[in-house]
Enzyme design. Structure first.
Site, PDB file in Angstrom:
ATOM      1  N   SER A  69       2.458  -1.456   0.368  1.00  0.00           N
ATOM      2  CA  SER A  69       1.027  -1.405   0.690  1.00  0.00           C
ATOM      3  C   SER A  69       0.106  -1.490  -0.520  1.00  0.00           C
ATOM      4  CB  SER A  69       0.709  -0.132   1.487  1.00  0.00           C
ATOM      5  OG  SER A  69       1.118  -0.275   2.814  1.00  0.00           O
ATOM      6  N   LYS A  72      -2.566  -4.017  -0.390  1.00  0.00           N
ATOM      7  CA  LYS A  72      -3.897  -3.835   0.197  1.00  0.00           C
ATOM      8  C   LYS A  72      -5.006  -3.762  -0.856  1.00  0.00           C
ATOM      9  CE  LYS A  72      -2.348  -1.584   4.473  1.00  0.00           C
ATOM     10  NZ  LYS A  72      -0.964  -1.100   4.264  1.00  0.00           N
ATOM     11  N   SER A 129      -4.030   3.924   4.279  1.00  0.00           N
ATOM     12  CA  SER A 129      -3.217   2.714   4.192  1.00  0.00           C
ATOM     13  C   SER A 129      -2.873   2.148   5.561  1.00  0.00           C
ATOM     14  CB  SER A 129      -1.918   3.001   3.413  1.00  0.00           C
ATOM     15  OG  SER A 129      -1.303   1.796   3.017  1.00  0.00           O
ATOM     16  N   LYS A 232      -4.003   2.976  -4.804  1.00  0.00           N
ATOM     17  CA  LYS A 232      -3.238   2.577  -3.618  1.00  0.00           C
ATOM     18  C   LYS A 232      -1.775   2.908  -3.778  1.00  0.00           C
ATOM     19  CE  LYS A 232      -3.292   1.273   0.414  1.00  0.00           C
ATOM     20  NZ  LYS A 232      -2.272   2.333   0.474  1.00  0.00           N
TER      21      LYS A 232
END
Length: 390
Positions: A69, A72, A129, A232
């Site tokens: 993730s 992202k 997320s 993140k």
């Protein structure tokens, strides 16, 4: 007799325009980079300065790996750009599609047809997320996830992320969906250039749906690390445990990227080690002032004998902590410039020195244009000067 005087005056003017003036410079000076061995439990890692992009420590930073993730970051970057262009607004309502509702992994359990604002979807992606929220935003920006992924790859190419290929906007494992620690540092810097994102990436706990849905940031450093600003996390079977962690202290903005850790704690510990190293070994300082003013630069065959110059110095420079008092500036100007000179034409360099060694440079440019001297122009200038002097 009068004709001879005119010709003599024109010749004198022409020679004056061609005559060079002096220039000054200082000598170069010296410094040495510090290397350090850090223990990071990961497949790859990098520590970089967000403002300059300078890599401060690295391990396998160019190895293509699954990013989970952390992907992202690019999704958020494209959404922030769409907001700044005015293509979308934070208060816009987004209708969840069947595709977004069907996403697995981390999610906020969007239902097909459910409406949610861009603001809340951004929060869901940055804090929790959420894959379903990421797809909903991708479809809003580009019409489909496929079209959005194409934009992700275009943006990656424009940023010089040569080790990156995106296959989706969520980071779910997919063959060929790869990036590198160095590329993640690059896109992290690009995202953090959009300062409004920090309002989302620094949220520790929040809610959606009028308090019905609880959000807790997947990045525990937001709660525990001084100066943390994001960014993140990511975890999948193929990627392992990943993290891009950003933090700011005393004007120094850093990103630590950790990919492929065995455990979640390993990635957080690794990021802390990198950030601690960065904040203890590096700092940003003002470069000071030049020992004397710049320019001007003499111009040959120009309508003016010289041209003023300008240089925009950096507000701060990144150096090692023990070099705070060793920053100096050195200017080197061209001995002369031949007309025509364009406004903005490079005519020299100001070099930032750290302990005498070049650390960076800024162009010195012409502050105005100087056209080439022609006979009609010389005649006109001489005539105007003669009339003025009576």
């Amino acid at each position: 007799m009068m004709k001879k005087r005119w010709m003599a005056g024109l010749l004198a003017l022409w020679m004056a325009a061609a005559a060079p003036l002096g220039v000054w410079a200082e000598e170069d000076t010296a410094s040495q980079e510090q290397e350090e061995t850090l223990s990071i439990e990961a497949k790859a890692a990098v520590l970089a300065d967000l403002d300059s992009g300078q890599v401060l420590w690295a391990m396998n930073e160019n190895e293509p790996l699954a990013p989970a993730s952390v992907t992202k970051i690019m999704t958020l970057l494209l959404v922030m750009e769409a907001l700044e262009r005015g293509d979308i607004r934070l208060e816009d309502m987004v209708v969840c599609s069947a595709q977004a509702a069907a996403m697995g992994g981390s999610q906020i359990w969007l239902e097909e047809g459910e409406e949610m604002t861009v603001d809340d979807l951004l929060k869901a992606v940055a804090v929790y997320s959420a894959n379903d929220a990421a797809v909903a935003l991708a479809q809003l920006v580009a019409g489909s996830e496929e079209a959005f992924v194409a934009k992700m790859n275009e943006k990656a190419a424009s940023l010089g992320m040569e080790g990156t290929t995106f296959r989706n906007c969520t980071g779910l494992d997919e063959e060929g969906h790869l990036t590198t620690a160095a590329d993640i540092a690059t896109m992290s810097a690009a995202l953090m250039d959009h300062s409004p994102i920090i309002a989302y990436t620094t949220i520790w706990m929040d809610t959606l749906r009028d308090g019905e849905t609880q959000l807790v940031n997947t990045n525990e450093l937001i709660h525990s690390y001084e100066g943390a600003t994001g960014l993140k996390t990511g975890t999948t079977p193929a990627a392992g445990n990943c993290l891009a962690a950003t933090a700011s202290r005393d004007g120094l903005n850093l990103v630590a990227v950790v990919l492929g850790s065995e455990t979640s704690q390993d990635r957080f510990d690794g990021a802390e080690v990198l950030l601690d190293y960065g904040f203890s070994h590096f700092c940003r300082v003002e470069p000071g002032e030049l020992p004397q003013p710049l320019g001007p630069v003499p111009v040959t065959r120009g309508a003016a004998r010289q041209v003023e110059v300008t240089c925009t110095l950096p507000e701060t420079v990144l150096i090692e902590e023990d070099q705070r008092e060793l920053v100096t500036l050195e200017a080197t100007l061209d001995e002369q410039a031949e007309a025509p000179v364009e406004e903005g034409q490079r005519l020299g360099t100001v070099t930032v020195l750290v302990d005498g060694q070049p650390h960076g440079e800024c162009p010195v440019t012409a502050a105005e244009a100087v056209p080439r001297m022609t006979l009609p122009r010389a005649f006109r200038v001489f005539w105007e000067a003669t009339v003025f002097l009576g």
